[in-house]
Motif scaffolding. Structure first.
Motif, PDB file in Angstrom:
ATOM      1  N   GLU A  37       0.828  -1.215   0.000  1.00 36.14           N
ATOM      2  CA  GLU A  37       0.000   0.000   0.000  1.00 36.14           C
ATOM      3  C   GLU A  37       0.860   1.262   0.000  1.00 36.14           C
ATOM      4  OE1 GLU A  37      -2.943  -0.847  -0.550  1.00 36.14           O
ATOM      5  OE2 GLU A  37      -3.109  -2.849   0.330  1.00 36.14           O
ATOM      6  N   HIS A  38       0.264   2.315  -0.550  1.00 42.95           N
ATOM      7  CA  HIS A  38       0.989   3.588  -0.660  1.00 42.95           C
ATOM      8  C   HIS A  38       1.106   4.322   0.664  1.00 42.95           C
ATOM      9  CE1 HIS A  38       1.352   4.263  -4.968  1.00 42.95           C
ATOM     10  NE2 HIS A  38       0.085   4.012  -5.179  1.00 42.95           N
ATOM     11  N   TYR A  39       2.343   4.676   1.021  1.00 42.57           N
ATOM     12  CA  TYR A  39       2.533   5.677   2.064  1.00 42.57           C
ATOM     13  C   TYR A  39       3.494   6.729   1.533  1.00 42.57           C
ATOM     14  CZ  TYR A  39       3.864   8.055   6.342  1.00 42.57           C
ATOM     15  OH  TYR A  39       4.114   9.021   7.291  1.00 42.57           O
ATOM     16  N   ILE A 101      10.604   6.516  -5.850  1.00 37.22           N
ATOM     17  CA  ILE A 101      10.625   7.956  -6.113  1.00 37.22           C
ATOM     18  C   ILE A 101       9.370   8.310  -6.910  1.00 37.22           C
ATOM     19  CG2 ILE A 101      11.842   9.835  -7.313  1.00 37.22           C
ATOM     20  CD1 ILE A 101      13.335   8.796  -4.843  1.00 37.22           C
ATOM     21  N   HIS A 102       8.464   9.048  -6.288  1.00 36.65           N
ATOM     22  CA  HIS A 102       7.253   9.538  -6.969  1.00 36.65           C
ATOM     23  C   HIS A 102       7.324  11.044  -7.202  1.00 36.65           C
ATOM     24  CE1 HIS A 102       5.195   5.889  -4.965  1.00 36.65           C
ATOM     25  NE2 HIS A 102       5.368   5.613  -6.231  1.00 36.65           N
ATOM     26  N   LEU A 103       8.185  11.703  -6.414  1.00 38.54           N
ATOM     27  CA  LEU A 103       8.304  13.168  -6.474  1.00 38.54           C
ATOM     28  C   LEU A 103       9.760  13.549  -6.709  1.00 38.54           C
ATOM     29  CD1 LEU A 103       6.400  14.165  -3.165  1.00 38.54           C
ATOM     30  CD2 LEU A 103       5.389  13.851  -5.419  1.00 38.54           C
ATOM     31  N   GLY A 144      11.641   0.419  -6.075  1.00 34.56           N
ATOM     32  CA  GLY A 144      10.504   0.297  -6.998  1.00 34.56           C
ATOM     33  C   GLY A 144      10.757   0.979  -8.336  1.00 34.56           C
ATOM     34  N   HIS A 145      10.072   0.469  -9.348  1.00 32.47           N
ATOM     35  CA  HIS A 145      10.003   1.070 -10.698  1.00 32.47           C
ATOM     36  C   HIS A 145      11.050   2.140 -11.025  1.00 32.47           C
ATOM     37  CE1 HIS A 145       7.788   4.032  -8.349  1.00 32.47           C
ATOM     38  NE2 HIS A 145       6.660   3.367  -8.365  1.00 32.47           N
ATOM     39  N   ILE A 146      12.241   1.692 -11.382  1.00 32.84           N
ATOM     40  CA  ILE A 146      13.322   2.624 -11.750  1.00 32.84           C
ATOM     41  C   ILE A 146      12.908   3.474 -12.957  1.00 32.84           C
ATOM     42  CG2 ILE A 146      14.573   0.987 -13.276  1.00 32.84           C
ATOM     43  CD1 ILE A 146      17.193   2.125 -11.916  1.00 32.84           C
ATOM     44  N   ASP A 147      11.946   2.979 -13.734  1.00 33.59           N
ATOM     45  CA  ASP A 147      11.489   3.688 -14.939  1.00 33.59           C
ATOM     46  C   ASP A 147      10.204   4.482 -14.707  1.00 33.59           C
ATOM     47  OD1 ASP A 147       9.897   1.446 -14.559  1.00 33.59           O
ATOM     48  OD2 ASP A 147       9.706   1.004 -16.700  1.00 33.59           O
ATOM     49  N   TYR A 148       9.909   4.796 -13.444  1.00 28.51           N
ATOM     50  CA  TYR A 148       8.649   5.493 -13.133  1.00 28.51           C
ATOM     51  C   TYR A 148       8.495   6.802 -13.912  1.00 28.51           C
ATOM     52  CZ  TYR A 148       4.877   7.524 -10.318  1.00 28.51           C
ATOM     53  OH  TYR A 148       3.693   8.082  -9.898  1.00 28.51           O
ATOM     54  N   ILE A 149       9.584   7.554 -14.017  1.00 29.54           N
ATOM     55  CA  ILE A 149       9.527   8.862 -14.682  1.00 29.54           C
ATOM     56  C   ILE A 149       9.079   8.729 -16.138  1.00 29.54           C
ATOM     57  CG2 ILE A 149      11.967   8.930 -15.452  1.00 29.54           C
ATOM     58  CD1 ILE A 149      11.997  11.919 -14.535  1.00 29.54           C
ATOM     59  N   SER A 218       3.536  -5.846 -10.696  1.00 32.24           N
ATOM     60  CA  SER A 218       2.638  -5.300 -11.731  1.00 32.24           C
ATOM     61  C   SER A 218       2.206  -3.874 -11.416  1.00 32.24           C
ATOM     62  CB  SER A 218       1.381  -6.167 -11.841  1.00 32.24           C
ATOM     63  OG  SER A 218       0.636  -6.070 -10.638  1.00 32.24           O
ATOM     64  N   ASP A 219       2.292  -3.502 -10.111  1.00 30.71           N
ATOM     65  CA  ASP A 219       1.754  -2.207  -9.677  1.00 30.71           C
ATOM     66  C   ASP A 219       0.248  -2.129  -9.963  1.00 30.71           C
ATOM     67  OD1 ASP A 219       2.031   0.208  -8.446  1.00 30.71           O
ATOM     68  OD2 ASP A 219       3.488   1.015  -9.868  1.00 30.71           O
ATOM     69  N   ALA A 220      -0.441  -3.259  -9.824  1.00 28.74           N
ATOM     70  CA  ALA A 220      -1.877  -3.325 -10.112  1.00 28.74           C
ATOM     71  C   ALA A 220      -2.684  -2.478  -9.129  1.00 28.74           C
ATOM     72  CB  ALA A 220      -2.358  -4.771 -10.044  1.00 28.74           C
TER      73      ALA A 220
HETATM   74 ZN   LIG Z   1       4.972   3.686  -7.139  1.00 22.49          ZN
END
Ligand SMILES: [Zn+2]
Ligand SMILES: [Zn+2]
Length: 257
Positions: A37-39, A101-103, A144-149, A218-220
């Motif tokens: 879950e997201h925190y 990293i989301h921000l 997580g997801h190194i390619d998020y950007i 999957s980040d479902a």
């Molecule tokens: Zn994420």
């Protein structure tokens, strides 16, 4: 049994997925699951706070926890939330902690306006540098997801581009290897042949530097998205000589060599 080690149920501000639906779908696919879950401390998006109560989470899902389900968390990483993240982790015995990293510079990478006036070179460098700094400073089992950007970047070529950012990406990978942090292979973008091709040198380099463990995620945010592109991802990991793991009680378990 492979595990989908990254997904969001109703405890995440942006998901309505019910645990029961996730588990039914996973059983059909023959997959184990880790809820993460997201925190994102102090982060609001569309009026939603990306936070949850670890105590409620544990109380609600602990009866379902077992061989096919583990309970984790995805921490959003910023230089300002190191202390908050540490305190949050102490509130439940999470099985797996993803650091993400989301921000960047306080700006949400999911918003188009974040990219306004930015040039790919300088922005991606800042992104990878932030990732290296927080991977060094914060507690996590998996990056997580190194390619998020790349998901929302409006550039003609939004890919990770190892060739251009070798120095910055190597710095991230070195920290993972040094600290024993696994590198996630986020499967959301793996339907794209180009994405896969661009990720290859990153995972090859991770192996070269001594990294051995990847998780598949999957980040479902809905049951149908669980396990998406897992066959392709498992072949990719195998081709790189990387073992697929998941975590139980913060310890890695190899699910496929
Ligand atoms: Zn994420
Ligand atoms: Zn996620």
């Amino acid at each position: 049994m492979l595990f989908d080690s990254h997904m969001h149920t109703v405890f995440s501000a942006d998901s309505e997925m019910k645990a029961e639906d996730a588990l039914n779908h996973a059983e059909m696919l023959g997959l184990g699951l880790v809820f993460t879950e997201h925190y994102d401390d102090g982060f609001f998006s569309g009026g939603l706070e990306f936070s949850f109560s670890p105590e409620d989470y544990w109380k609600t899902y602990e009866p379902l926890r077992g061989d096919r389900l583990r309970l984790g968390v995805e921490l959003g990483l910023t230089s300002e939330n190191r202390e908050a993240n540490r305190a949050f982790l102490a509130r439940a015995p999470f099985d797996l902690v993803i650091g993400s990293i989301h921000l960047v510079g306080g700006k949400d990478l999911y918003e188009q306006e974040t990219f306004a006036g930015r040039e790919k070179g300088e922005f991606y460098r800042e992104y990878y540098r932030t990732m290296a700094e927080e991977a060094a400073a914060q507690e996590m089992d998996v990056l997580g997801h190194i390619d998020y950007i790349c998901r929302k970047a409006p550039f003609a070529n939004p890919e990770v581009d190892y060739g251009s950012f070798r120095e910055e990406i190597d710095a991230v990978l070195r920290i993972l290897v040094e600290r024993g942090i696994a590198l996630e292979l986020n499967t959301r973008r793996l339907g794209s042949r180009l994405a896969l091709k661009e990720l290859a040198p990153v995972y090859r380099r991770y192996h070269e530097l001594g990294g051995r463990y990847v998780t598949l995620g999957s980040d479902a945010h809905n049951a149908e998205a669980i396990g998406v592109q897992f066959e392709r991802a498992a072949d990719f990991a195998e081709g790189m000589g990387l073992s697929i793991v998941t975590f139980c009680g913060r310890k890695p378990e190899i699910v496929r060599k």
